[in-house]
Write an enzyme that holds these catalytic residues in place. Structure first.
Site, PDB file in Angstrom:
ATOM      1  N   GLU A  74       0.813  -1.230   0.000  1.00  0.00           N
ATOM      2  CA  GLU A  74       0.000   0.000   0.000  1.00  0.00           C
ATOM      3  C   GLU A  74       0.843   1.275   0.000  1.00  0.00           C
ATOM      4  O   GLU A  74       0.601   2.197   0.780  1.00  0.00           O
ATOM      5  CB  GLU A  74      -0.958  -0.017   1.200  1.00  0.00           C
TER       6      GLU A  74
ATOM      7  N   GLU B 124      -5.624  -8.298  -0.646  1.00  0.00           N
ATOM      8  CA  GLU B 124      -6.360  -7.944   0.566  1.00  0.00           C
ATOM      9  C   GLU B 124      -7.807  -7.718   0.175  1.00  0.00           C
ATOM     10  O   GLU B 124      -8.104  -6.842  -0.639  1.00  0.00           O
ATOM     11  CB  GLU B 124      -5.802  -6.686   1.257  1.00  0.00           C
TER      12      GLU B 124
END
Length: 508
Positions: free
Chosen positions: A173, A292
Site C-alpha cells: 500500500e 487484501e
C-alpha cells in the site's frame, strides 16, 4: 417468490482457476499471531506453541497461499529480527499498529506453521523504511542453495534447504499516506523496478507483485496503476488490489451491491494494465493479485480505536476483532463469486485476515476457537472447486434493485466451476425481500461431460435475522444447511433461494 432462469454453457469458460485465488493473509497485528495461531500455554498447543485447534480450522478453511508478514506492519519490519535464537531477538515498536512486537514468531516459525496447515508462503518485502539491498538479503536467505554467509546463517538457524518462496510482494500500500515510507507513484515505481530487477538476477523463477491502489476510492486510483506499471511493466507479473466492504448506516440494500464495486475495480485495473501494454506494444498481460479483501467495519474501528499514550505499546492487544453476521457472510460469498468470475486475470487473492483480526476464525485465550459466519462461503467454495477446475460464466435472467452508487443491480449472481467429474454452482440472492425460484439449464454441460448429473451435496447460508452471528457465547448460532429442494430433472437444476442468501450446489 420470483422465477430466475439461468443457463450454464461450458463454452462460456473464463479460465482454469489458479488455486492461489483461495489465499489468505497473516499479519503481525493484534491477536492474529500471539493468542491466535500461537499460544504456548493453551491446552491444544503443540511442542512449538501453535494451537492445534486453530491449525485444524485453517486446514478446513482451505487456504492455498498465505501472504506474510503484512500489511502495514511490513513497512517498518526488519526481517532479521525474526531469525536466530528467540532469547536474542529484539523487542521492537510497531508503528503501524502502535504495539510491541516480541519477534517470537519469524520466518522459520511461520514456515513451520504453514507446513502444519498445508499452505504455501507468499512474502512481502519492506520497501517503506528499507530498500533493494534488504530485499535481496531476504531473498538470498530464503531461496538460495549456494553456500554463502546468508545460507550459512539459515543453516545455523535450523534450515539447510531453501524455503523456495515463489511469490513476492514489492512493499505494501505504498499509495497510502498512512504507510511508513509512503511515496508517489513515480518514486515507488522506480524503487520497485530496481528491486525487482535485482531480485530476478538472484532468482529468475520468482513471481513479483507491484503495489496497486489500496482502494478504488483513493484519489490517485487509476493514475497510480498506470504510472507504477510504466516503470515496472517488464519487471513484475502482478499488480495488487485491496478492497474492504461494510454496511453503512444500516443500509443493507447498498451493502448487498458491494460485489459490483469489486467487479468495476477489477475491470478498471485490467483496462489500465492493458493500456500500458498497448503503449509498450507488448503482448504481455499483467495479472491481478487481489491480496487484501474482506468485509471490514472500518468506521466502527475508527470510532472505537484505543488511543495509547507515548509510553503505552501493548503486546498483542485486541484490535480489529469484527464480529460477522449472516448478512456479512452473504456479501462475502458474493465477493468470492466475483473473484471467480474474473479468474482469467485475478490469479491470486488473499483473504485479509485469518485469525481474530477481521477473520473467519476466532479464538479466546485459554478457551475455544470458533468459525465466524464468513468461514462457510470460503471453506465451501475452496473445497468444492476441484484442482484444475475451470470457471464458467452463468447467464442469469433476474430482476434488479436500484443502488444509489451503482444503478440497477441484478438480484441473483452466480458462477460455476467445472471439472471432469461435475460442476459446482455458487449463487447469491441479493434481494432483501424476494425469494428466488432458480431454474438452471445444464443440458449443454451434461452433453459436454457425456454423463447425467445429479445433486450430490448442497449448502445454504441464510438466517431470518440477517444480523445473527457466531460469538463466544453462541459459537454455532449460524451455519449452513442443505438446499432442501435442490434437484435435477430433464437437465434442469431447480432450487429455492430465500432473500439474502448464499448457496453452493455440487452436481456430479
Amino acid at each position: 417468490m420470483t422465477t430466475v432462469d439461468a443457463h450454464l454453457d461450458p463454452r462460456a469458460e473464463v479460465a482454469e482457476i489458479d488455486r492461489r485465488i483461495f489465499g489468505g493473509f497473516v499479519e503481525h497485528l493484534g491477536r492474529h499471531i500471539y493468542d491466535g495461531i500461537f499460544e504456548p500455554g493453551h491446552e491444544t498447543a503443540d511442542a512449538e506453541g501453535f494451537r492445534t485447534d486453530v491449525v485444524k480450522l485453517v486446514k478446513e478453511l482451505g487456504v492455498s497461499t498465505i501472504r506474510y508478514p503484512g500489511g502495514n506492519f511490513v513497512s517498518g519490519y526488519r526481517w532479521e529480527d525474526g531469525i536466530g535464537p528467540k532469547e536474542q531477538r529484539p523487542r521492537r515498536l510497531d508503528l503501524a499498529w502502535h504495539a510491541t512486537e516480541t519477534n517470537e514468531i519469524g520466518l522459520h516459525e511461520f514456515q513451520s506453521w504453514l507446513d502444519k496447515v498445508g499452505s504455501d508462503l507468499m512474502l512481502a518485502v519492506n520497501l517503506g523504511t528499507r530498500g533493494t539491498q534488504e530485499a535481496l538479503d531476504l531473498l538470498e536467505y530464503a531461496n538460495t542453495s549456494v553456500k554463502t554467509a546468508r545460507t550459512d546463517e539459515r543453516a545455523a538457524n535450523g534450515r539447510d534447504t531453501p524455503f523456495g518462496v515463489k511469490m513476492w510482494c514489492l512493499g505494501n500500500e505504498m499509495d497510502g499516506p498512512w504507510q511508513l515510507g509512503h511515496r508517489n507513484a513515480t518514486d515507488y515505481g522506480k524503487l520497485a523496478s530496481r528491486t525487482a530487477k535485482g531480485m530476478r538476477q538472484l532468482d529468475p523463477s520468482i513471481e513479483l507483485v507491484a503495489c496497486g491502489s489500496s482502494g478504488r476510492s483513493m484519489p490517485t486510483f487509476g493514475a497510480w496503476e498506470r504510472q507504477v506499471l510504466e516503470h515496472t511493466f517488464d519487471d513484475v507479473d502482478f499488480i495488487s488490489c485491496h478492497a474492504y466492504y461494510q454496511e453503512h448506516d444500516g443500509d443493507a440494500r447498498e451493502f448487498l451491491a458491494s460485489a459490483v464495486d469489486m467487479q468495476r475495480f477489477i475491470e478498471s485495473v485490467v483496462a489500465t494494465a492493458d493500456h500500458v501494454a498497448a503503449l509498450k506494444k507488448s503482448e504481455k498481460r499483467i495479472m491481478l493479485s487481489f491480496d487484501e479483501w474482506n468485509v471490514w467495519y472500518m468506521s466502527t474501528w475508527n470510532e472505537q480505536a484505543v488511543t495509547y499514550g507515548p509510553d503505552e505499546w501493548p503486546v498483542a492487544p485486541r484490535q480489529l476483532e469484527d464480529q460477522y453476521n449472516a448478512l456479512d457472510a452473504v456479501v462475502f460469498g458474493d465477493l468470492m463469486i466475483t473473484l471467480l468470475q474474473h479468474s482469467d486475470r485475478v490469479r491470486s487473492a488473499s483473504l485479509a485476515q485469518l485469525v481474530n483480526v477481521i477473520a473467519p476464525i476466532m479464538t479466546e485465550p485459554g478457551g475455544i476457537s470458533w468459525r465466524q459466519t464468513t468461514f462457510f462461503p470460503f471453506s465451501l467454495t475452496s473445497r468444492l472447486t476441484a484442482p484444475g477446475a475451470r470457471a464458467v460464466r452463468v447467464a442469469v435472467e433476474s430482476g434488479t434493485f436500484t443502488s444509489e452508487r451503482f444503478g440497477e443491480v441484478v438480484n441473483v449472481n452466480a458462477v460455476a466451476t467445472v471439472d471432469d467429474d461435475g460442476v459446482s454452482l455458487f449463487v447469491v440472492n441479493r434481494s432483501l425481500t424476494d425469494a428466488a425460484s432458480l431454474r438452471v439449464d445444464i443440458s449443454q454441460l451434461a452433453e459436454a461431460l457425456g454423463k447425467e448429473l445429479t445433486v450430490v451435496e448442497s449448502h445454504l447460508l441464510h438466517e431470518h435475522d440477517h444480523y445473527a452471528a457466531n460469538t463466544l457465547a453462541e459459537p454455532e448460532r449460524v451455519g449452513v444447511r442443505p438446499v432442501e429442494d435442490a434437484a435435477v430433472a430433464a437437465s434442469v437444476l431447480t432450487a429455492s433461494l430465500p432473500p439474502v442468501s448464499w448457496a453452493a450446489i455440487r452436481l456430479a
